[in-house]
Scaffold this active site. Structure first.
Site, PDB file in Angstrom:
ATOM      1  N   LYS A  43      -6.106  35.072  20.159  1.00  0.00           N
ATOM      2  CA  LYS A  43      -7.044  35.596  19.165  1.00  0.00           C
ATOM      3  C   LYS A  43      -6.231  35.918  17.910  1.00  0.00           C
ATOM      4  O   LYS A  43      -5.066  36.297  18.012  1.00  0.00           O
ATOM      5  CB  LYS A  43      -7.705  36.864  19.741  1.00  0.00           C
ATOM      6  CG  LYS A  43      -8.439  37.730  18.748  1.00  0.00           C
ATOM      7  CD  LYS A  43      -9.898  37.376  18.674  1.00  0.00           C
ATOM      8  CE  LYS A  43     -10.606  38.148  17.567  1.00  0.00           C
ATOM      9  NZ  LYS A  43     -11.769  37.426  17.043  1.00  0.00           N
ATOM     10  N   ALA A  68     -19.856  37.621  14.256  1.00  0.00           N
ATOM     11  CA  ALA A  68     -19.205  38.344  13.160  1.00  0.00           C
ATOM     12  C   ALA A  68     -18.400  39.443  13.833  1.00  0.00           C
ATOM     13  O   ALA A  68     -18.772  40.606  13.845  1.00  0.00           O
ATOM     14  CB  ALA A  68     -20.232  38.918  12.195  1.00  0.00           C
ATOM     15  N   ILE A  69     -17.311  38.998  14.459  1.00  0.00           N
ATOM     16  CA  ILE A  69     -16.495  39.930  15.243  1.00  0.00           C
ATOM     17  C   ILE A  69     -15.657  40.780  14.289  1.00  0.00           C
ATOM     18  O   ILE A  69     -15.489  41.972  14.490  1.00  0.00           O
ATOM     19  CB  ILE A  69     -15.559  39.152  16.209  1.00  0.00           C
ATOM     20  CG1 ILE A  69     -16.352  38.153  17.059  1.00  0.00           C
ATOM     21  CG2 ILE A  69     -14.731  40.103  17.063  1.00  0.00           C
ATOM     22  CD1 ILE A  69     -17.165  38.723  18.168  1.00  0.00           C
ATOM     23  N   ASN A 124      -4.748  31.388  10.247  1.00  0.00           N
ATOM     24  CA  ASN A 124      -6.197  31.368  10.056  1.00  0.00           C
ATOM     25  C   ASN A 124      -6.476  31.748   8.604  1.00  0.00           C
ATOM     26  O   ASN A 124      -6.718  32.910   8.281  1.00  0.00           O
ATOM     27  CB  ASN A 124      -6.826  32.361  11.043  1.00  0.00           C
ATOM     28  CG  ASN A 124      -8.313  32.546  10.811  1.00  0.00           C
ATOM     29  OD1 ASN A 124      -8.942  31.780  10.087  1.00  0.00           O
ATOM     30  ND2 ASN A 124      -8.873  33.581  11.425  1.00  0.00           N
ATOM     31  N   CYS A 127      -9.922  33.369   6.122  1.00  0.00           N
ATOM     32  CA  CYS A 127     -10.276  34.776   5.938  1.00  0.00           C
ATOM     33  C   CYS A 127     -10.203  35.142   4.448  1.00  0.00           C
ATOM     34  O   CYS A 127      -9.585  34.427   3.661  1.00  0.00           O
ATOM     35  CB  CYS A 127      -9.301  35.626   6.730  1.00  0.00           C
ATOM     36  SG  CYS A 127      -7.618  35.327   6.199  1.00  0.00           S
ATOM     37  N   THR A 190     -15.566  28.588  11.760  1.00  0.00           N
ATOM     38  CA  THR A 190     -17.039  28.563  11.881  1.00  0.00           C
ATOM     39  C   THR A 190     -17.721  28.375  10.521  1.00  0.00           C
ATOM     40  O   THR A 190     -17.124  28.619   9.473  1.00  0.00           O
ATOM     41  CB  THR A 190     -17.533  29.888  12.496  1.00  0.00           C
ATOM     42  OG1 THR A 190     -16.961  30.964  11.749  1.00  0.00           O
ATOM     43  CG2 THR A 190     -17.138  30.004  13.946  1.00  0.00           C
ATOM     44  N   GLY A 241     -17.783  22.741  18.232  1.00  0.00           N
ATOM     45  CA  GLY A 241     -18.844  22.234  19.097  1.00  0.00           C
ATOM     46  C   GLY A 241     -18.391  21.284  20.184  1.00  0.00           C
ATOM     47  O   GLY A 241     -19.203  20.519  20.704  1.00  0.00           O
ATOM     48  N   GLY A 262     -14.048  26.046  22.065  1.00  0.00           N
ATOM     49  CA  GLY A 262     -14.344  27.458  21.846  1.00  0.00           C
ATOM     50  C   GLY A 262     -15.564  27.927  22.602  1.00  0.00           C
ATOM     51  O   GLY A 262     -15.504  28.273  23.790  1.00  0.00           O
TER      52      GLY A 262
HETATM   53  C1  LIG Z   1     -16.621  34.965  19.425  1.00  0.00           C
HETATM   54  C2  LIG Z   1     -15.756  34.150  18.528  1.00  0.00           C
HETATM   55  C3  LIG Z   1     -14.567  34.703  18.009  1.00  0.00           C
HETATM   56  C4  LIG Z   1     -13.746  33.948  17.178  1.00  0.00           C
HETATM   57  N1  LIG Z   1     -12.579  34.497  16.714  1.00  0.00           N
HETATM   58  C5  LIG Z   1     -11.739  33.735  15.956  1.00  0.00           C
HETATM   59  C6  LIG Z   1     -10.478  34.243  15.545  1.00  0.00           C
HETATM   60  O1  LIG Z   1     -10.073  35.359  15.855  1.00  0.00           O
HETATM   61  N2  LIG Z   1      -9.683  33.428  14.793  1.00  0.00           N
HETATM   62  C7  LIG Z   1     -10.054  32.159  14.429  1.00  0.00           C
HETATM   63  O2  LIG Z   1      -9.275  31.462  13.767  1.00  0.00           O
HETATM   64  N3  LIG Z   1     -11.241  31.654  14.841  1.00  0.00           N
HETATM   65  C8  LIG Z   1     -12.073  32.405  15.582  1.00  0.00           C
HETATM   66  N4  LIG Z   1     -13.270  31.871  16.024  1.00  0.00           N
HETATM   67  C9  LIG Z   1     -13.623  30.485  15.656  1.00  0.00           C
HETATM   68  C10 LIG Z   1     -13.210  29.515  16.749  1.00  0.00           C
HETATM   69  O3  LIG Z   1     -11.819  29.529  16.950  1.00  0.00           O
HETATM   70  C11 LIG Z   1     -13.660  28.080  16.400  1.00  0.00           C
HETATM   71  O4  LIG Z   1     -13.043  27.705  15.174  1.00  0.00           O
HETATM   72  C12 LIG Z   1     -15.160  27.963  16.234  1.00  0.00           C
HETATM   73  O5  LIG Z   1     -15.836  28.772  17.173  1.00  0.00           O
HETATM   74  C13 LIG Z   1     -15.635  26.508  16.360  1.00  0.00           C
HETATM   75  O6  LIG Z   1     -15.382  26.002  17.648  1.00  0.00           O
HETATM   76  P1  LIG Z   1     -16.504  25.969  18.828  1.00  0.00           P
HETATM   77  O7  LIG Z   1     -17.746  25.388  18.223  1.00  0.00           O
HETATM   78  O8  LIG Z   1     -15.900  25.127  19.898  1.00  0.00           O
HETATM   79  O9  LIG Z   1     -16.707  27.389  19.249  1.00  0.00           O
HETATM   80  C14 LIG Z   1     -14.112  32.622  16.845  1.00  0.00           C
HETATM   81  C15 LIG Z   1     -15.286  32.063  17.370  1.00  0.00           C
HETATM   82  C16 LIG Z   1     -16.117  32.806  18.192  1.00  0.00           C
HETATM   83  C17 LIG Z   1     -17.372  32.173  18.733  1.00  0.00           C
END
Ligand SMILES: Cc1cc2nc3c(=O)[nH]c(=O)nc-3n(C[C@H](O)[C@H](O)[C@H](O)COP(=O)(O)O)c2cc1C
Length: 315
Positions: A43, A68-69, A124, A127, A190, A241, A262
């Protein structure tokens, strides 16, 4: 037997599948053999302790989820003293995701976590940059170039740069990251989105807006991987996705050298393992001895009628 190994900017992986940052923690090791995964990704960690956003932090939407963590973080000392020791029990290389509000903050954090046990840094940069009106670094080529250049000077570890899909110029941003010394790109974070509760008339997220992930984003991010792969020569890690081996194969055909899974892991704890096994079978079925044979193997004719020039304008 398919050769599943890949090389991502100097880092050798047993296979091209890994978790997406923030959707994975060591607890998954209770139900999945983490030694089978290509790499482990933490994370996002920040220097300071952070509480994260107001509740609710997640909401389910059609074909995906919003989150929106807000990057709650236990800070760097916790990472160095506890997390790294914990991950030593698993063989795959550990990639540490970092974030900071300024380019200087990114660079000093990158230097601080360049210690044994960390195989690569994933920056990352999706941000907010407090020195640029809070816009994400990766929304623009200039702010991307500045932050990556400072990090590059601060660490010798492989530097992966995670882009935001929330930009109209992803090819230029990808090129700026490459020019500044990124070893690989993670495409992407995202997509900015929101949802409204029709009983209360309130936003479904405490933060009002959040990031969309899951199957809903796949065609958009797949297109962005294609654009970034055409625009640069460094490896691309596709992320958005991916739930199945078929999704991963599409990303690799579009130009990704590896993939991150993810949201799918929230639904099926074994999603990453299924993707690894399915990719090997997919390659066998298509007579491909190596998984790397898929990278950029998309067949498309560039004809006069088909205008792809917008995909990656010339530098
Ligand atoms: C609950 C949650 C927490 C996430 N936390 C982070 C994070 O801390 N750092 C980051 O770079 N991306 C974070 N992401 C984004 C994911 O790493 C990823 O880029 C995004 O979810 C797209 O992939 P997916 O469609 O397979 O989930 C988070 C996504 C979700 C759903």
């Amino acid at each position: 037997m398919t050769d599943m190994t890949v090389n991502i900017g100097g880092l050798h992986l047993a296979n091209p599948v890994m978790p997406a940052s923030g959707t994975f923690a060591e607890g998954l090791g209770d139900v999945v053999d983490l030694n089978q995964i290509g790499a482990l990704v933490t994370k996002t960690v920040t220097r300071e302790l952070r509480a994260g956003n107001p509740l609710p932090r997640v909401a389910e939407v059609a074909s995906g989820m919003l989150n929106a963590i807000g990057i709650p973080s236990k800070g760097v000392p916790y990472l160095l003293e506890h997390t790294l020791a914990l991950y030593r029990q698993w063989a795959p290389p550990l990639v540490v995701s970092i974030s900071a509000p300024t380019a200087e903050g990114f660079a000093s954090l990158a230097a601080e976590i360049s210690v044994p046990g960390v195989a690569a840094i994933e920056a990352n940069i999706s941000c907010p940059n407090i020195e640029a009106d809070g816009r994400a670094f990766a929304m623009r080529p200039a702010t991307t170039e500045a932050v990556v250049r400072q990090m590059r000077a601060a660490t010798n570890l492989p530097l992966w740069v995670k882009l935001t899909p929330n930009t109209g110029e992803i090819a230029e941003v990808a090129r700026a990251a490459e020019a500044a010394g990124a070893d690989a790109l993670v495409v992407a974070n995202t997509i900015l989105a929101m949802a409204i509760d029709l009983q209360s008339f309130k936003p479904r997220l405490g933060n009002v807006m959040g990031g969309l992930s899951g199957p809903a984003v796949k065609p958009i991010v797949l297109r962005q991987v294609f654009q970034c792969a055409r625009a640069t020569r460094i490896p691309i890690i596709g992320c958005g996705g991916i739930s199945t081996a078929a999704d991963a194969a599409e990303y690799m055909l579009a130009g990704a050298s590896a993939v991150q899974v993810g949201t799918a892991t929230f639904l099926h704890a074994h999603a990453m393992i299924d993707v690894i096994e399915g990719l090997a079978r997919f390659c066998e079925a298509h007579g491909l001895p190596r998984v790397t044979d898929l990278i950029g193997a998309l067949k498309h004719e560039e004809s006069d009628e088909e205008d792809l020039s917008w995909v990656a304008p010339a530098p």
